[in-house]
Write a protein that holds these residues in place. Sequence first.
Motif, short mmCIF file in Angstrom:
data_model
loop_
_atom_site.label_atom_id
_atom_site.label_comp_id
_atom_site.label_asym_id
_atom_site.label_seq_id
_atom_site.Cartn_x
_atom_site.Cartn_y
_atom_site.Cartn_z
N ALA A 43 0.83 -1.21 0.00
CA ALA A 43 0.00 0.00 0.00
C ALA A 43 0.86 1.25 0.00
CB ALA A 43 -0.94 0.00 1.20
N ASN A 44 1.89 1.25 0.80
CA ASN A 44 2.76 2.43 0.86
C ASN A 44 3.47 2.67 -0.46
OD1 ASN A 44 2.08 2.91 3.53
ND2 ASN A 44 3.79 1.72 4.34
N ASP A 45 3.91 1.59 -1.11
CA ASP A 45 4.61 1.72 -2.38
C ASP A 45 3.66 2.20 -3.48
OD1 ASP A 45 6.77 1.37 -4.30
OD2 ASP A 45 5.69 -0.41 -4.97
N PHE A 46 2.48 1.59 -3.56
CA PHE A 46 1.52 1.97 -4.60
C PHE A 46 1.01 3.39 -4.37
CE2 PHE A 46 -0.04 -1.98 -6.95
CZ PHE A 46 1.14 -2.67 -6.75
N GLU A 47 0.80 3.76 -3.12
CA GLU A 47 0.33 5.11 -2.82
C GLU A 47 1.38 6.14 -3.24
OE1 GLU A 47 -2.05 7.06 0.86
OE2 GLU A 47 -0.15 6.10 1.38
N ARG A 48 2.63 5.83 -3.00
CA ARG A 48 3.71 6.75 -3.38
C ARG A 48 3.75 6.93 -4.90
NH1 ARG A 48 8.39 5.51 -5.31
NH2 ARG A 48 8.24 3.33 -4.64
N ARG A 49 3.54 5.84 -5.64
CA ARG A 49 3.60 5.91 -7.10
C ARG A 49 2.27 6.34 -7.71
NH1 ARG A 49 4.16 1.32 -9.59
NH2 ARG A 49 3.99 -0.16 -7.86
N LEU A 52 -8.80 -4.67 3.88
CA LEU A 52 -8.88 -4.25 2.48
C LEU A 52 -9.90 -3.14 2.29
CD1 LEU A 52 -8.75 -7.75 0.76
CD2 LEU A 52 -6.98 -5.98 0.63
N GLU A 53 -11.00 -3.21 3.00
CA GLU A 53 -12.03 -2.18 2.87
C GLU A 53 -11.49 -0.80 3.26
OE1 GLU A 53 -15.77 -1.05 1.62
OE2 GLU A 53 -14.93 -3.08 1.59
N GLY A 54 -10.78 -0.75 4.37
CA GLY A 54 -10.18 0.51 4.79
C GLY A 54 -9.07 0.95 3.86
N MET A 55 -8.28 0.01 3.40
CA MET A 55 -7.18 0.33 2.50
C MET A 55 -7.70 0.85 1.16
SD MET A 55 -3.88 -2.12 1.78
CE MET A 55 -4.40 -2.83 0.23
N ARG A 56 -8.82 0.27 0.71
CA ARG A 56 -9.44 0.72 -0.54
C ARG A 56 -9.85 2.18 -0.45
NH1 ARG A 56 -13.09 -2.77 -0.59
NH2 ARG A 56 -11.98 -4.23 -1.91
N GLN A 57 -10.46 2.54 0.67
CA GLN A 57 -10.89 3.92 0.86
C GLN A 57 -9.69 4.86 0.88
OE1 GLN A 57 -12.76 4.81 4.65
NE2 GLN A 57 -14.22 6.18 3.63
N ARG A 58 -8.63 4.44 1.55
CA ARG A 58 -7.42 5.25 1.64
C ARG A 58 -6.77 5.44 0.28
NH1 ARG A 58 -1.88 2.52 3.91
NH2 ARG A 58 -0.42 3.95 2.89
N LEU A 59 -6.60 4.33 -0.48
CA LEU A 59 -5.82 4.38 -1.71
C LEU A 59 -6.60 4.93 -2.90
CD1 LEU A 59 -3.77 1.06 -1.48
CD2 LEU A 59 -3.09 3.37 -0.83
N HIS A 60 -7.92 4.97 -2.78
CA HIS A 60 -8.74 5.51 -3.86
C HIS A 60 -8.31 6.93 -4.22
CE1 HIS A 60 -12.23 6.43 -6.31
NE2 HIS A 60 -12.46 7.49 -5.56
N LYS A 61 -7.93 7.68 -3.21
CA LYS A 61 -7.52 9.08 -3.42
C LYS A 61 -6.24 9.17 -4.25
CE LYS A 61 -9.27 10.11 1.24
NZ LYS A 61 -9.51 8.69 1.56
#
Length: 245
Positions: free
Chosen positions: A122-128, A162-171
């Motif tokens: 998640a951290n890597d994908f969010e950064r990219r 995953l549900e929480g991560m989805r909400q976070r990474l959607h942005k």
Amino acid sequence: MTNVLIVGAASAIAEATARLFAEEGCRLFLVGRRAERLAVLCDDLKSRGAEQTASHELDMNDFEGHEAMLAAAENSIGPIDIAYIAHGTLPDQKACQDDVDLTLQEFRTNALSTIALLTRLANDFERRRTGTIAVITSVAGDRGRESNYVYGAAKAAVDSYLEGMRQRLHKSGVRVVTIKPGFVDTPMTAAFDKGLLWAKPDAVAQRIHRAITKGGDVIYVPAFWRLIMLVIRSIPRRIFKAIKL
């Protein structure tokens, strides 16, 4: 060219899905516990059209090995576009009830190892600000049942994460796909009697591949399991606790 990381690559569902990615000419990095099996898979996928294949031997319960594995993947095929997590075990519920250590080990395998890896991804994908993370959980996570609640609880933990991560990474433009298979005829379920509700890995893989590449947040495979689990979740608790499921 799409770079795909597949964790638990030797499982029947993951292998069937990997073939579909190979036919598209993707670069594939396979992770699993048996190096010799991974080597055979790499050769097979290359013959099916994969642009590049490579593998990494790792027990996902070795949390300290996750970082090195991800580094090896990027060094081999480049930045990961799709991370597909498919590892896990199907525990003996009765044995878990009688053994605290076994229960915790199964929870570690089916929940904590996935959560540990997802934290890094998640951290890597969010950064990219790009990419897709897809994870196989199970319909068993929708409601705890007497027959498999250790497994179900582990999958429910991953579902919620995953549900929480989805909400976070959607942005950040990152997609998170939760995959909930029902009964699938694989070596892991070889001891079970099969019936009309059972699906074959190839059919399940087709649906998973479509969700990963075309879109979808939470998918049930086959799709009729969404209705089945809706009914099971709707049973009042006073009735549910008295029936056998």
